[in-house]
Write a protein that holds these residues in place. Sequence first.
Motif, PDB file in Angstrom:
ATOM      1  N   ARG A  50      -3.454  -5.685   1.879  1.00 18.57           N
ATOM      2  CA  ARG A  50      -4.309  -4.532   2.167  1.00 18.57           C
ATOM      3  C   ARG A  50      -5.586  -4.956   2.878  1.00 18.57           C
ATOM      4  O   ARG A  50      -5.942  -4.422   3.915  1.00 18.57           O
ATOM      5  CB  ARG A  50      -4.687  -3.791   0.873  1.00 18.57           C
ATOM      6  N   SER A  51      -6.266  -5.950   2.303  1.00 18.27           N
ATOM      7  CA  SER A  51      -7.588  -6.308   2.818  1.00 18.27           C
ATOM      8  C   SER A  51      -7.530  -7.159   4.087  1.00 18.27           C
ATOM      9  O   SER A  51      -8.283  -6.912   5.027  1.00 18.27           O
ATOM     10  CB  SER A  51      -8.409  -7.018   1.735  1.00 18.27           C
ATOM     11  N   GLN A  52      -6.636  -8.135   4.134  1.00 15.56           N
ATOM     12  CA  GLN A  52      -6.575  -9.023   5.297  1.00 15.56           C
ATOM     13  C   GLN A  52      -5.607  -8.546   6.369  1.00 15.56           C
ATOM     14  O   GLN A  52      -5.878  -8.675   7.557  1.00 15.56           O
ATOM     15  CB  GLN A  52      -6.201 -10.435   4.857  1.00 15.56           C
ATOM     16  N   GLY A  53      -4.475  -8.014   5.942  1.00 13.91           N
ATOM     17  CA  GLY A  53      -3.471  -7.578   6.903  1.00 13.91           C
ATOM     18  C   GLY A  53      -3.791  -6.234   7.529  1.00 13.91           C
ATOM     19  O   GLY A  53      -3.792  -6.086   8.744  1.00 13.91           O
ATOM     20  N   LEU A  54      -4.072  -5.249   6.681  1.00 15.12           N
ATOM     21  CA  LEU A  54      -4.355  -3.901   7.179  1.00 15.12           C
ATOM     22  C   LEU A  54      -5.839  -3.649   7.369  1.00 15.12           C
ATOM     23  O   LEU A  54      -6.214  -2.639   7.968  1.00 15.12           O
ATOM     24  CB  LEU A  54      -3.785  -2.851   6.214  1.00 15.12           C
ATOM     25  N   LYS A  55      -6.670  -4.539   6.843  1.00 18.69           N
ATOM     26  CA  LYS A  55      -8.130  -4.406   6.957  1.00 18.69           C
ATOM     27  C   LYS A  55      -8.590  -3.029   6.438  1.00 18.69           C
ATOM     28  O   LYS A  55      -9.379  -2.339   7.069  1.00 18.69           O
ATOM     29  CB  LYS A  55      -8.585  -4.609   8.396  1.00 18.69           C
ATOM     30  N   MET A  56      -8.056  -2.667   5.282  1.00 19.43           N
ATOM     31  CA  MET A  56      -8.377  -1.383   4.676  1.00 19.43           C
ATOM     32  C   MET A  56      -9.111  -1.596   3.356  1.00 19.43           C
ATOM     33  O   MET A  56      -8.854  -2.566   2.648  1.00 19.43           O
ATOM     34  CB  MET A  56      -7.103  -0.580   4.392  1.00 19.43           C
ATOM     35  N   SER A  57      -9.972  -0.651   3.029  1.00 20.92           N
ATOM     36  CA  SER A  57     -10.641  -0.656   1.732  1.00 20.92           C
ATOM     37  C   SER A  57      -9.758   0.077   0.718  1.00 20.92           C
ATOM     38  O   SER A  57      -8.835   0.815   1.088  1.00 20.92           O
ATOM     39  CB  SER A  57     -11.988   0.056   1.830  1.00 20.92           C
ATOM     40  N   GLN A  58     -10.075  -0.104  -0.553  1.00 21.31           N
ATOM     41  CA  GLN A  58      -9.359   0.646  -1.581  1.00 21.31           C
ATOM     42  C   GLN A  58      -9.573   2.150  -1.382  1.00 21.31           C
ATOM     43  O   GLN A  58      -8.659   2.940  -1.583  1.00 21.31           O
ATOM     44  CB  GLN A  58      -9.828   0.232  -2.973  1.00 21.31           C
ATOM     45  N   THR A  59     -10.763   2.532  -0.972  1.00 23.72           N
ATOM     46  CA  THR A  59     -11.072   3.946  -0.745  1.00 23.72           C
ATOM     47  C   THR A  59     -10.167   4.532   0.339  1.00 23.72           C
ATOM     48  O   THR A  59      -9.656   5.648   0.199  1.00 23.72           O
ATOM     49  CB  THR A  59     -12.551   4.119  -0.370  1.00 23.72           C
ATOM     50  N   GLN A  60      -9.943   3.783   1.406  1.00 22.37           N
ATOM     51  CA  GLN A  60      -9.054   4.252   2.477  1.00 22.37           C
ATOM     52  C   GLN A  60      -7.627   4.407   1.960  1.00 22.37           C
ATOM     53  O   GLN A  60      -6.939   5.373   2.301  1.00 22.37           O
ATOM     54  CB  GLN A  60      -9.088   3.285   3.660  1.00 22.37           C
ATOM     55  N   VAL A  61      -7.181   3.453   1.142  1.00 18.87           N
ATOM     56  CA  VAL A  61      -5.844   3.540   0.553  1.00 18.87           C
ATOM     57  C   VAL A  61      -5.730   4.805  -0.293  1.00 18.87           C
ATOM     58  O   VAL A  61      -4.739   5.529  -0.226  1.00 18.87           O
ATOM     59  CB  VAL A  61      -5.520   2.279  -0.283  1.00 18.87           C
ATOM     60  N   CYS A  62      -6.756   5.081  -1.078  1.00 16.96           N
ATOM     61  CA  CYS A  62      -6.761   6.269  -1.936  1.00 16.96           C
ATOM     62  C   CYS A  62      -6.634   7.547  -1.109  1.00 16.96           C
ATOM     63  O   CYS A  62      -5.868   8.446  -1.462  1.00 16.96           O
ATOM     64  CB  CYS A  62      -8.026   6.314  -2.789  1.00 16.96           C
ATOM     65  N   LYS A  63      -7.365   7.618  -0.020  1.00 16.17           N
ATOM     66  CA  LYS A  63      -7.313   8.808   0.845  1.00 16.17           C
ATOM     67  C   LYS A  63      -5.929   8.996   1.453  1.00 16.17           C
ATOM     68  O   LYS A  63      -5.437  10.119   1.558  1.00 16.17           O
ATOM     69  CB  LYS A  63      -8.360   8.712   1.946  1.00 16.17           C
ATOM     70  N   LEU A  64      -5.289   7.917   1.851  1.00 17.46           N
ATOM     71  CA  LEU A  64      -3.986   8.015   2.505  1.00 17.46           C
ATOM     72  C   LEU A  64      -2.835   8.245   1.532  1.00 17.46           C
ATOM     73  O   LEU A  64      -1.825   8.853   1.896  1.00 17.46           O
ATOM     74  CB  LEU A  64      -3.719   6.749   3.324  1.00 17.46           C
ATOM     75  N   THR A  65      -2.961   7.738   0.308  1.00 18.36           N
ATOM     76  CA  THR A  65      -1.858   7.828  -0.651  1.00 18.36           C
ATOM     77  C   THR A  65      -2.051   8.908  -1.707  1.00 18.36           C
ATOM     78  O   THR A  65      -1.094   9.292  -2.369  1.00 18.36           O
ATOM     79  CB  THR A  65      -1.674   6.483  -1.385  1.00 18.36           C
ATOM     80  N   LEU A  83      -3.710   8.332  -4.371  1.00 18.54           N
ATOM     81  CA  LEU A  83      -3.874   7.604  -5.634  1.00 18.54           C
ATOM     82  C   LEU A  83      -5.347   7.498  -5.991  1.00 18.54           C
ATOM     83  O   LEU A  83      -6.204   7.488  -5.106  1.00 18.54           O
ATOM     84  CB  LEU A  83      -3.279   6.196  -5.520  1.00 18.54           C
ATOM     85  N   SER A  84      -5.633   7.381  -7.265  1.00 18.18           N
ATOM     86  CA  SER A  84      -7.017   7.180  -7.688  1.00 18.18           C
ATOM     87  C   SER A  84      -7.426   5.733  -7.443  1.00 18.18           C
ATOM     88  O   SER A  84      -6.578   4.839  -7.347  1.00 18.18           O
ATOM     89  CB  SER A  84      -7.180   7.510  -9.179  1.00 18.18           C
ATOM     90  N   ARG A  85      -8.708   5.514  -7.367  1.00 22.25           N
ATOM     91  CA  ARG A  85      -9.212   4.156  -7.166  1.00 22.25           C
ATOM     92  C   ARG A  85      -8.822   3.268  -8.345  1.00 22.25           C
ATOM     93  O   ARG A  85      -8.536   2.086  -8.172  1.00 22.25           O
ATOM     94  CB  ARG A  85     -10.733   4.204  -6.991  1.00 22.25           C
ATOM     95  N   GLN A  86      -8.810   3.820  -9.552  1.00 23.06           N
ATOM     96  CA  GLN A  86      -8.423   3.050 -10.737  1.00 23.06           C
ATOM     97  C   GLN A  86      -6.974   2.585 -10.642  1.00 23.06           C
ATOM     98  O   GLN A  86      -6.657   1.442 -10.965  1.00 23.06           O
ATOM     99  CB  GLN A  86      -8.623   3.873 -12.018  1.00 23.06           C
ATOM    100  N   VAL A  87      -6.082   3.456 -10.180  1.00 16.75           N
ATOM    101  CA  VAL A  87      -4.668   3.085 -10.028  1.00 16.75           C
ATOM    102  C   VAL A  87      -4.529   1.955  -9.010  1.00 16.75           C
ATOM    103  O   VAL A  87      -3.834   0.964  -9.243  1.00 16.75           O
ATOM    104  CB  VAL A  87      -3.802   4.303  -9.633  1.00 16.75           C
ATOM    105  N   VAL A  88      -5.200   2.081  -7.872  1.00 17.36           N
ATOM    106  CA  VAL A  88      -5.138   1.046  -6.838  1.00 17.36           C
ATOM    107  C   VAL A  88      -5.682  -0.268  -7.381  1.00 17.36           C
ATOM    108  O   VAL A  88      -5.079  -1.333  -7.206  1.00 17.36           O
ATOM    109  CB  VAL A  88      -5.892   1.490  -5.564  1.00 17.36           C
ATOM    110  N   SER A  89      -6.803  -0.210  -8.076  1.00 14.10           N
ATOM    111  CA  SER A  89      -7.394  -1.409  -8.668  1.00 14.10           C
ATOM    112  C   SER A  89      -6.453  -2.036  -9.692  1.00 14.10           C
ATOM    113  O   SER A  89      -6.278  -3.261  -9.721  1.00 14.10           O
ATOM    114  CB  SER A  89      -8.729  -1.058  -9.326  1.00 14.10           C
TER     115      SER A  89
END
Length: 108
Positions: A40-55, A57-63
Motif C-alpha cells: 500500500r505505502s511503497q507500491g501504491l503510494k497510498m495512505s490508510q485514509t485513501q484506502v478507506c475512501k476507496l474501499t 473500510l474503517s481506518r481501524q479495520v485497515v490498521s
Amino acid sequence: MSTTKGDNASNADRFALKNTLLKQMLAGTITLGELAKTLRSQGLKMSQTQVCKLTGLSRQVVSDIENDNGNPRLDNLRSYFKLLGLELAVLPRQRAELESLIPHLTND
C-alpha cells in the motif's frame, strides 16, 4: 488515455515489489499484514485514509489488517486486497507442501 514511459516504469516497479513481497510471505519471512502495508505505502503510494475512501473500510479495520491484529471479516479482507491487486487463496501451512505445489514462488 495514453501511457507514458514513467507509468510503465512505475507499473513494472509495483509488479516487481508485489512479486518480491509475495515470495517473502510464502517463504514465511514476512506476515500478510507486512505485505499489505508495504504494498500500500511503497507500491501504491497510498495512505490508510485513501484506502478507506476507496474501499469503504474503517481506518481501524485497515490498521488491524496491516498490523496483523484483530479478526477482520472475510469481506473486509477481500475489499482491501482487491485494491492491492491481490485475491485471497487457501494454501497449505507446511512449507514443504507449498514448495512442491509452486517451487518457482518460494525459491530464488
